[in-house]
Design an enzyme around this catalytic site. Sequence first.
Site, PDB file in Angstrom:
ATOM      1  N   ASP A   1       1.316   2.507   3.711  1.00 57.93           N
ATOM      2  CA  ASP A   1       0.497   3.711   3.551  1.00 57.93           C
ATOM      3  C   ASP A   1       1.368   4.956   3.559  1.00 57.93           C
ATOM      4  OD1 ASP A   1      -1.760   5.170   3.066  1.00 57.93           O
ATOM      5  OD2 ASP A   1      -2.554   5.050   5.099  1.00 57.93           O
TER       6      ASP A   1
ATOM      7  N   LYS B   1      -9.832  -0.387  -5.421  1.00 56.52           N
ATOM      8  CA  LYS B   1      -9.799   0.234  -4.092  1.00 56.52           C
ATOM      9  C   LYS B   1     -11.139   0.862  -3.762  1.00 56.52           C
ATOM     10  CE  LYS B   1      -8.033   2.281  -0.423  1.00 56.52           C
ATOM     11  NZ  LYS B   1      -6.845   2.244   0.391  1.00 56.52           N
TER      12      LYS B   1
ATOM     13  N   HIS C   1       0.859  -1.213   0.000  1.00 55.72           N
ATOM     14  CA  HIS C   1       0.000   0.000   0.000  1.00 55.72           C
ATOM     15  C   HIS C   1       0.886   1.251   0.000  1.00 55.72           C
ATOM     16  CE1 HIS C   1      -3.758   2.181   1.722  1.00 55.72           C
ATOM     17  NE2 HIS C   1      -2.860   3.111   1.396  1.00 55.72           N
TER      18      HIS C   1
ATOM     19  N   HIS D   1     -10.464   0.947   2.358  1.00 57.14           N
ATOM     20  CA  HIS D   1     -10.243   1.918   3.434  1.00 57.14           C
ATOM     21  C   HIS D   1     -11.457   1.775   4.352  1.00 57.14           C
ATOM     22  CE1 HIS D   1      -8.668   5.810   5.131  1.00 57.14           C
ATOM     23  NE2 HIS D   1      -9.834   5.657   5.747  1.00 57.14           N
TER      24      HIS D   1
ATOM     25  N   HIS E   1       1.354   5.481  -1.604  1.00 63.74           N
ATOM     26  CA  HIS E   1       0.908   6.655  -2.373  1.00 63.74           C
ATOM     27  C   HIS E   1       2.152   7.282  -2.991  1.00 63.74           C
ATOM     28  CE1 HIS E   1      -3.137   6.713  -0.547  1.00 63.74           C
ATOM     29  NE2 HIS E   1      -2.514   6.201   0.489  1.00 63.74           N
TER      30      HIS E   1
ATOM     31  N   HIS F   1      -4.582  -0.864   6.307  1.00 61.14           N
ATOM     32  CA  HIS F   1      -4.096  -0.037   7.433  1.00 61.14           C
ATOM     33  C   HIS F   1      -5.009  -0.125   8.661  1.00 61.14           C
ATOM     34  CE1 HIS F   1      -6.924   2.650   5.515  1.00 61.14           C
ATOM     35  NE2 HIS F   1      -6.075   3.056   4.587  1.00 61.14           N
TER      36      HIS F   1
HETATM   37  O1  DOR Z   1      -3.406   9.298   6.151  1.00 56.92           O
HETATM   38  C1  DOR Z   1      -3.742   8.974   5.031  1.00 56.92           C
HETATM   39  N1  DOR Z   1      -3.261   9.571   3.927  1.00 56.92           N
HETATM   40  N2  DOR Z   1      -4.634   7.996   4.896  1.00 56.92           N
HETATM   41  C2  DOR Z   1      -5.161   7.666   3.713  1.00 56.92           C
HETATM   42  O2  DOR Z   1      -5.986   6.808   3.683  1.00 56.92           O
HETATM   43  C3  DOR Z   1      -4.788   8.415   2.491  1.00 56.92           C
HETATM   44  C4  DOR Z   1      -3.486   9.056   2.635  1.00 56.92           C
HETATM   45  C5  DOR Z   1      -3.185  10.087   1.554  1.00 56.92           C
HETATM   46  O3  DOR Z   1      -3.469   9.838   0.386  1.00 56.92           O
HETATM   47  O4  DOR Z   1      -2.630  11.126   1.897  1.00 56.92           O
HETATM   48 ZN    ZN Z   2      -3.427   5.015   1.883  1.00 63.39          ZN
END
Ligand code: DOR
Ligand code: ZN
Length: 346
Positions: A247, A99, A13, A136, A15, A174
């Site tokens: 995450d 997702k 996971h 999520h 970003h 998460h």
């Molecule tokens: O804290 C987080 N940030 N939780 C998420 O689910 C998304 C993520 C983000 O994209 O910044």
């Molecule tokens: Zn995330």
Amino acid sequence: MKEIEIIKPDDWHVHFRDDDILKAVIPETTRHFARSIVMPNLTPPILNGKQAIKYKERIKNAIPKAHNFEPLMTIYLTENTDKFELCKSYQEELVFAAKLYPAGATTNSDSGVKDIKKIMPVLETMSEVGMPLLIHGEVTHKEVDIFDREKVFIDQNLDFICKELPELKITLEHITTKEATEYVYEGNENLVASITPHHLALNRNSIFVGGIKPHNYCLPILKREKHRKALIKVATNGSKKFFLGTDTAPHFASDKENCCGCAGIFNASYCISILTQIFEDAKSLKNLESFISINGASHYQLPSNSTKIKIIKKDYPIKFKKFILVGSEKIMIFNPGFKTFWEVKN
Ligand code: DOR
Ligand code: ZN
């Protein structure tokens, strides 16, 4: 000096964002991990296979030449997702999973799902073709306390999905609560969960005690110590149902140190060091490899990586870099605030 050698880990996971942020953050992941599931919550989100493939190209172009890394792409489900197109993208291997963001649950989730019942036909088709669903798991009703949102999601939504579609491969992502550890532990073999380094390292005091700490704000929000302990237990006890999904979520420091600060912790840089320390402190170093290198791959029916990494214990705590730069903007690097003696050997 102590040294351990384990199968190269995967991060289930991440970003990566896009453009300049993507270029700046990607080596922090690709240096240590072989594969990652890449989140689709860009602005605008990745809604179909064509967009996913273009994003994958941009990611591949940003990977340093010396790093061997495979991004696994995802599609962002909405109430308008076309089930035939989604499954075609999966079967043609353009994407790896879908997702589910409840609308409003987190960063860039406004186009997410308001009513789970509306996407049941899509989930049913995913179940038939074996496409994994990543969730999520938080409700967003304003009457539900932010610390209870995961538990209420399990009771109101996840339990319904699991009962309707027991064959669907689900990752509750998460997780942050004792209730989630128990629900997943007791659930059938298709239900698994990922856990982040920050939810293993910190409890909610780290956001509020001694002044507000925007860099420890993430969603789902950090919980009480009893929940952190429950997460440590299932992460370190060798159970096959729990694995790493960092995450890692970069935001500019200026967007977090703000009167309406963004949720997300950028933990890619030292997450293996931090996790190794946590597993050593839990006297469970022998289970580190299952958690970070084996269980996720086995849930997703992928082979474990064929290469290995070495992690070395130093005589002194390792010194963390504080931030990475994107132009003149800083992205702060997660530091759990305890001493970490383990370092991944290059
Ligand atoms: O804290 C987080 N940030 N939780 C998420 O689910 C998304 C993520 C983000 O994209 O910044
Ligand atoms: Zn995330």
